[in-house]
Design a protein around this motif. Sequence first.
Motif, PDB file in Angstrom:
ATOM      1  N   GLN A  85       6.491  -4.006  -2.140  1.00 44.46           N
ATOM      2  CA  GLN A  85       6.928  -5.197  -1.426  1.00 44.46           C
ATOM      3  C   GLN A  85       6.839  -6.423  -2.322  1.00 44.46           C
ATOM      4  O   GLN A  85       6.032  -6.445  -3.255  1.00 44.46           O
ATOM      5  CB  GLN A  85       6.065  -5.390  -0.182  1.00 44.46           C
ATOM      6  CG  GLN A  85       6.238  -4.223   0.771  1.00 44.46           C
ATOM      7  CD  GLN A  85       5.145  -4.152   1.786  1.00 44.46           C
ATOM      8  OE1 GLN A  85       5.016  -5.044   2.583  1.00 44.46           O
ATOM      9  NE2 GLN A  85       4.383  -3.075   1.768  1.00 44.46           N
ATOM     10  N   ILE A  86       7.660  -7.403  -1.998  1.00 46.33           N
ATOM     11  CA  ILE A  86       7.581  -8.709  -2.638  1.00 46.33           C
ATOM     12  C   ILE A  86       7.175  -9.685  -1.549  1.00 46.33           C
ATOM     13  O   ILE A  86       7.821  -9.746  -0.502  1.00 46.33           O
ATOM     14  CB  ILE A  86       8.928  -9.127  -3.256  1.00 46.33           C
ATOM     15  CG1 ILE A  86       9.348  -8.135  -4.348  1.00 46.33           C
ATOM     16  CG2 ILE A  86       8.835 -10.549  -3.824  1.00 46.33           C
ATOM     17  CD1 ILE A  86      10.744  -8.363  -4.865  1.00 46.33           C
ATOM     18  N   THR A 101       2.083  -2.918  -4.176  1.00 40.52           N
ATOM     19  CA  THR A 101       2.353  -1.506  -3.928  1.00 40.52           C
ATOM     20  C   THR A 101       2.385  -1.242  -2.428  1.00 40.52           C
ATOM     21  O   THR A 101       1.983  -2.090  -1.625  1.00 40.52           O
ATOM     22  CB  THR A 101       1.264  -0.626  -4.574  1.00 40.52           C
ATOM     23  OG1 THR A 101      -0.006  -0.983  -3.995  1.00 40.52           O
ATOM     24  CG2 THR A 101       1.208  -0.809  -6.083  1.00 40.52           C
ATOM     25  N   THR A 102       2.839  -0.060  -2.067  1.00 32.77           N
ATOM     26  CA  THR A 102       2.935   0.294  -0.644  1.00 32.77           C
ATOM     27  C   THR A 102       1.567   0.409   0.021  1.00 32.77           C
ATOM     28  O   THR A 102       1.461   0.266   1.228  1.00 32.77           O
ATOM     29  CB  THR A 102       3.688   1.625  -0.455  1.00 32.77           C
ATOM     30  OG1 THR A 102       3.047   2.628  -1.249  1.00 32.77           O
ATOM     31  CG2 THR A 102       5.138   1.487  -0.881  1.00 32.77           C
ATOM     32  N   ASP A 103       0.527   0.659  -0.774  1.00 30.09           N
ATOM     33  CA  ASP A 103      -0.809   0.814  -0.185  1.00 30.09           C
ATOM     34  C   ASP A 103      -1.664  -0.454  -0.266  1.00 30.09           C
ATOM     35  O   ASP A 103      -2.848  -0.433   0.046  1.00 30.09           O
ATOM     36  CB  ASP A 103      -1.547   1.988  -0.827  1.00 30.09           C
ATOM     37  CG  ASP A 103      -1.771   1.818  -2.318  1.00 30.09           C
ATOM     38  OD1 ASP A 103      -1.127   0.931  -2.925  1.00 30.09           O
ATOM     39  OD2 ASP A 103      -2.568   2.577  -2.887  1.00 30.09           O
ATOM     40  N   ALA A 104      -1.067  -1.564  -0.645  1.00 28.98           N
ATOM     41  CA  ALA A 104      -1.813  -2.830  -0.716  1.00 28.98           C
ATOM     42  C   ALA A 104      -2.221  -3.280   0.681  1.00 28.98           C
ATOM     43  O   ALA A 104      -1.548  -2.987   1.667  1.00 28.98           O
ATOM     44  CB  ALA A 104      -0.949  -3.904  -1.374  1.00 28.98           C
ATOM     45  N   ASN A 105      -3.310  -4.005   0.756  1.00 29.19           N
ATOM     46  CA  ASN A 105      -3.775  -4.587   2.012  1.00 29.19           C
ATOM     47  C   ASN A 105      -2.996  -5.884   2.236  1.00 29.19           C
ATOM     48  O   ASN A 105      -3.371  -6.942   1.750  1.00 29.19           O
ATOM     49  CB  ASN A 105      -5.276  -4.851   1.948  1.00 29.19           C
ATOM     50  CG  ASN A 105      -5.825  -5.447   3.216  1.00 29.19           C
ATOM     51  OD1 ASN A 105      -5.092  -6.011   4.034  1.00 29.19           O
ATOM     52  ND2 ASN A 105      -7.132  -5.341   3.385  1.00 29.19           N
ATOM     53  N   LEU A 106      -1.896  -5.785   2.970  1.00 27.68           N
ATOM     54  CA  LEU A 106      -1.009  -6.929   3.148  1.00 27.68           C
ATOM     55  C   LEU A 106      -1.671  -8.099   3.866  1.00 27.68           C
ATOM     56  O   LEU A 106      -1.365  -9.254   3.585  1.00 27.68           O
ATOM     57  CB  LEU A 106       0.255  -6.521   3.894  1.00 27.68           C
ATOM     58  CG  LEU A 106       1.233  -5.695   3.081  1.00 27.68           C
ATOM     59  CD1 LEU A 106       2.406  -5.283   3.941  1.00 27.68           C
ATOM     60  CD2 LEU A 106       1.705  -6.467   1.874  1.00 27.68           C
ATOM     61  N   LEU A 111      -3.255 -13.589   3.463  1.00 23.13           N
ATOM     62  CA  LEU A 111      -4.286 -14.597   3.662  1.00 23.13           C
ATOM     63  C   LEU A 111      -4.594 -15.347   2.368  1.00 23.13           C
ATOM     64  O   LEU A 111      -4.639 -16.583   2.348  1.00 23.13           O
ATOM     65  CB  LEU A 111      -5.559 -13.945   4.218  1.00 23.13           C
ATOM     66  CG  LEU A 111      -6.731 -14.875   4.482  1.00 23.13           C
ATOM     67  CD1 LEU A 111      -6.386 -15.862   5.581  1.00 23.13           C
ATOM     68  CD2 LEU A 111      -7.960 -14.065   4.859  1.00 23.13           C
ATOM     69  N   ASP A 112      -4.772 -14.617   1.283  1.00 22.83           N
ATOM     70  CA  ASP A 112      -5.094 -15.260   0.004  1.00 22.83           C
ATOM     71  C   ASP A 112      -3.925 -16.092  -0.516  1.00 22.83           C
ATOM     72  O   ASP A 112      -4.123 -17.155  -1.098  1.00 22.83           O
ATOM     73  CB  ASP A 112      -5.530 -14.223  -1.028  1.00 22.83           C
ATOM     74  CG  ASP A 112      -6.943 -13.719  -0.781  1.00 22.83           C
ATOM     75  OD1 ASP A 112      -7.528 -14.041   0.271  1.00 22.83           O
ATOM     76  OD2 ASP A 112      -7.472 -12.992  -1.641  1.00 22.83           O
TER      77      ASP A 112
END
Length: 121
Positions: A85-86, A101-106, A111-112
């Motif tokens: 994702q972007i 990546t697809t497994d990132a904590n979106l 939030l950051d």
Amino acid sequence: MEGALAEIVATLSHLPGVVAAMIVGADDGLIVETSPMKGAAAGGADSRKHTAALAAYLYSKVTRASNAARLGTPAFMRLEAERGQICVVGASDVVLVTIVTTDANLGRVRLDMMNAARGTS
């Protein structure tokens, strides 16, 4: 200000699942500050310039659509694709861009990014 921008990029790029973090000129799409692209082969093609320019362009179009719908300025934009994702957040005259990546904590990335954007305005 440059030190603060470098710190924002460093903080975002160290989040799990973030492949690259960039601060990009909102009007011209030029990279102001960037992290290295994780997992990129040495001497391989660097897609950050194109990604940065296109992300800034898309954010400007989403902003126009949002304003036309009388919704105000977009807070967060996410483009979801097969392999990642972007994420984009506007911050005055720059946009923050992360490639994840697809497994990132979106939730954490969002939030950051939102907190960092408040710090650059």
